[in-house]
Design an enzyme around this catalytic site. Structure first.
Site, PDB file in Angstrom:
ATOM      1  N   HIS A 271       0.831  -1.223   0.000  1.00  8.60           N
ATOM      2  CA  HIS A 271       0.000   0.000   0.000  1.00  8.60           C
ATOM      3  C   HIS A 271       0.862   1.269   0.000  1.00  8.60           C
ATOM      4  CE1 HIS A 271      -3.356  -2.633   0.509  1.00  8.60           C
ATOM      5  NE2 HIS A 271      -3.046  -2.955   1.750  1.00  8.60           N
ATOM      6  N   ASP A 322      -5.259  -8.320  -2.960  1.00  8.24           N
ATOM      7  CA  ASP A 322      -5.539  -8.034  -1.549  1.00  8.24           C
ATOM      8  C   ASP A 322      -6.845  -8.648  -1.058  1.00  8.24           C
ATOM      9  OD1 ASP A 322      -5.411  -6.966   0.956  1.00  8.24           O
ATOM     10  OD2 ASP A 322      -5.376  -4.885   0.371  1.00  8.24           O
TER      11      ASP A 322
END
Ligand code: ZN
Length: 458
Positions: A271, A322
């Site tokens: 991220h 994810d």
């Protein structure tokens, strides 16, 4: 038995080879490229290196699409409310169910063109929070699921120790917790054993996040790390996490990490959404990679990664799915690009000096950095001695059939979807073709039974 395929095109890291034969040994490793072979199977398509999915939490696939009923709950719906629902799911799943969910997920990844996944794995213990007799029991189920689906897996068992900065673990987190470094290392050793069961499995390691491990233990684990495998780390995904970190450490997460660990090109920071200028520079200088998950980051309202600024420092990046709200690698690349276009009013996000071919540049970076995230050093898309792992675009699809070679990557990246793929190969075998995984019947029926038993999708 050795095999050979003849493709209309094969994408290399330098560009397209046209009308090319690829020869493989009986394990599906490449023996030569371009050497004529009259027994080659003719494929009317363009082979790209299989996509590398550098960030996955397999169990979360079971809740894909379930977090969008926002009315009437009376609470603000954000990342943290989503996380609470995700914990409820994590508490319910038994080992067989995890394996069925993961096999469904990985087979769907393959159908969308992924041939490898890095599984960022943190649900370690039984429903009471007690270790299984084989510590890496659930890791072994993820490896078994990857084998069933036929894709490569890098199992990345996470160190997860506490509930937040200076906070004990919540009851809902009991399946994740290794109280000490020694406990984590035992789990890692058990994981090292379970990946041996599958010849396309590898091991990584990592720390769930700065909030999940005591600072002195983060420092020690990073110090002990032998740089012999990829090291994954969630970092700076949410503004609350930045603020909590500032309150606790007086520093931002990436800032603190760069100041306290020898971060290098084996590190994959997942991220890294909210960065200061110094942190953007610092990551690039350290050689660390970032793993971007644009559809999940968008779905959870994380924010936009400073992609243009990071690229200007020659930062390296891969993609991951994810939470698996989308499994389409082309969608990840497009959303990443369009986030920048919409905010800068410019169109050349993936521009590289001397090469303006956006789709090609995106595919190349996502693949090369993705390979590192899996624990491979390879830079060549297809090299002698490597498994032949590819996704093949359909040479009969109208836009692809009519595109000149300079427009092919862009036609695939910007204007195609999975319906334009002939299929996906791992180690020279078609594991999906004509939109179907070869084991779809068995995998789907196990998944549907699991979902019916869990009753979580009703
Ligand atoms: Zn994640």
């Amino acid at each position: 038995m050795s095999k050979a395929y003849h493709f209309k095109g094969l994408l290399t890291e330098k560009g397209w080879l046209e009308d090319v034969t690829i020869n493989l040994d009986d394990e599906g490793r490449i023996t030569s490229i371009g050497e004529a072979n009259h027994t080659a199977e003719k494929v009317n398509g363009y082979a790209l290196p299989g996509f590398q999915n550098a960030h996955s939490h397999a169990f979360q696939y079971a809740m894909a699409g379930l977090a969008e009923l926002h009315e009437g709950t009376g609470v603000p719906d954000d990342f943290w409310s989503w996380r609470s629902a995700m914990y409820d799911l994590a508490l319910q799943i038994d080992p067989d169910q995890l394996q069925h969910i993961a096999a469904m997920l990985y087979s769907e990844m393959a159908r969308h063109g992924y041939t490898a996944v890095a599984e960022f794995h943190y649900v370690h213990h039984d429903k009471n929070g007690q270790p299984y007799s084989q510590l890496a029991e659930l890791g072994s189920r993820l490896v078994a699921a990857a084998e069933q689906a036929g894709i490569h897996i890098t199992l990345v068992p996470m160190f997860y120790q506490q509930g937040g900065f200076g906070k004990p673990a919540e009851d809902k987190q009991k399946r994740f917790i290794s109280p000490t470094i020694e406990d984590y290392y035992h789990l890692l050793e058990s994981s090292r054993q379970v990946v041996k069961a599958y010849d396309k499995a590898k091991l990584g390691q990592g720390i769930h996040s700065l909030r999940a491990v005591k600072p002195e233990d983060v420092v020690q684990v990073c110090k002990d790390f032998g740089n012999d495998r990829p090291f994954h780390f969630h970092v700076s995904e949410q503004l609350k996490e930045i603020n909590d970190c500032l309150a606790f450490h007086g520093q931002r997460p990436v800032e603190w990490l760069l100041n306290h660990a020898d971060v290098n090109d084996n590190y994959h920071l997942v991220h890294a959404t909210h960065l200061s200028d110094a942190e953007v520079e610092g990551i690039a200088k350290s050689g660390a990679h970032v793993v971007l998950c644009p559809t999940t980051e968008g779905n959870l309202g994380d924010g936009l990664f400073r992609f243009n600024d990071f690229q200007n420092t020659k930062g390296r990046w891969s993609i991951g799915t994810d939470s698996h709200v989308s499994l389409n690698p082309l969608e990840e690349l497009r959303l990443l690009d369009y986030g920048q276009r919409l905010t800068t009013h410019k169109r050349n996000t993936y521009y590289q000096p001397n090469r303006g071919d956006s789709g090609f540049n995106a595919l190349k970076m996502a693949w090369q950095s993705g390979r590192k995230a899996m624990g491979h050093a390879a830079h060549e898309f297809f090299a002698v001695g490597q498994y032949f792992d590819a996704v093949v675009a359909d040479g009969n699809a109208p836009l692809i059939a009519t595109a000149g070679s300079q427009h092919l990557c862009n036609t695939i990246v910007y204007s195609s979807d999975v319906s334009n793929f002939l299929g996906t190969m791992v180690a020279g075998e078609w594991i999906t073709s004509e939109g179907k995984h070869q084991k779809t019947d068995e995998i789907s029926s196990n998944f549907i039974k699991t979902m019916n038993d869990l009753k979580s999708r009703l």
